[in-house]
Design a protein around this motif. Structure first.
Motif, PDB file in Angstrom:
ATOM      1  N   TYR A 194       0.841  -1.209   0.000  1.00  0.00           N
ATOM      2  CA  TYR A 194       0.000   0.000   0.000  1.00  0.00           C
ATOM      3  C   TYR A 194       0.873   1.255   0.000  1.00  0.00           C
ATOM      4  N   ILE A 237      -3.902   4.262  -5.422  1.00  0.00           N
ATOM      5  CA  ILE A 237      -4.803   3.118  -5.556  1.00  0.00           C
ATOM      6  C   ILE A 237      -6.123   3.556  -6.184  1.00  0.00           C
ATOM      7  N   VAL A 252      -7.784   1.942  -9.440  1.00  0.00           N
ATOM      8  CA  VAL A 252      -9.180   1.484  -9.439  1.00  0.00           C
ATOM      9  C   VAL A 252      -9.956   2.115 -10.599  1.00  0.00           C
ATOM     10  N   GLN A 297     -14.171  -0.013  -3.634  1.00  0.00           N
ATOM     11  CA  GLN A 297     -13.079  -0.822  -4.165  1.00  0.00           C
ATOM     12  C   GLN A 297     -11.723  -0.227  -3.783  1.00  0.00           C
ATOM     13  N   ILE A 311      -9.183  -2.465  -1.762  1.00  0.00           N
ATOM     14  CA  ILE A 311      -7.851  -2.805  -2.300  1.00  0.00           C
ATOM     15  C   ILE A 311      -6.757  -2.201  -1.430  1.00  0.00           C
ATOM     16  N   LEU A 360      -7.317  -6.416 -12.884  1.00  0.00           N
ATOM     17  CA  LEU A 360      -6.580  -5.829 -11.761  1.00  0.00           C
ATOM     18  C   LEU A 360      -5.077  -5.921 -12.037  1.00  0.00           C
ATOM     19  N   ALA A 414      -0.260  -8.960  -4.537  1.00  0.00           N
ATOM     20  CA  ALA A 414      -1.615  -8.407  -4.479  1.00  0.00           C
ATOM     21  C   ALA A 414      -2.646  -9.427  -4.969  1.00  0.00           C
ATOM     22  N   VAL A 443      -6.026 -11.341  -3.320  1.00  0.00           N
ATOM     23  CA  VAL A 443      -7.341 -11.363  -3.952  1.00  0.00           C
ATOM     24  C   VAL A 443      -7.819 -12.803  -4.142  1.00  0.00           C
TER      25      VAL A 443
END
Length: 121
Positions: free
Chosen positions: A8, A17, A21, A50, A54, A90, A107, A111
């Protein structure tokens, strides 16, 4: 010196992010295999959710207060090919913003842990 920053932080936090998105949904909404799931969706709200989701999945703060994954996807009867299409988009969105393949893998592995929560609901 050990690497302590989260994915992040490495990506630039929620601001970056949010851009990922936005690009992700451009790809999703252009894909006929999955775009029909978003026909009656408030996309502004969806983008906010989202981004928070995320962000949390990548090690950011947990600001996600939406429905559980199973509840959010209830009645959609998502199939593996739908999940795979979303994961691919993604991947491509993260790659578009210059995220390293190893970080994308990290990542996407996170998910992938949600797969059972969203399929066949």
């Amino acid at each position: 010196m050990p690497q302590t920053s989260t994915l992040y932080e490495k990506l630039g936090g929620e601001e970056t992010i949010a851009k990922v998105v936005d690009y992700f949904y451009e790809l999703v909404l252009a894909d006929d295999t999955v775009n029909h799931f978003f026909e009656n969706t408030d996309m502004e709200k969806q983008r906010r959710h989202q981004t928070k989701f995320i962000s949390f999945a990548l090690g950011g703060p947990n600001q996600y207060s939406g429905l559980s994954m199973a509840k959010a996807h209830e009645g959609m009867n998502l199939q593996p090919e739908h999940f795979d299409a979303i994961v691919k988009h993604l991947h491509d969105a993260l790659a578009h913003f210059g995220v390293a393949e190893s970080d994308i893998d990290t990542a996407l592995n996170k998910v992938a842990t949600l797969r059972d929560d969203v399929l066949y609901k």
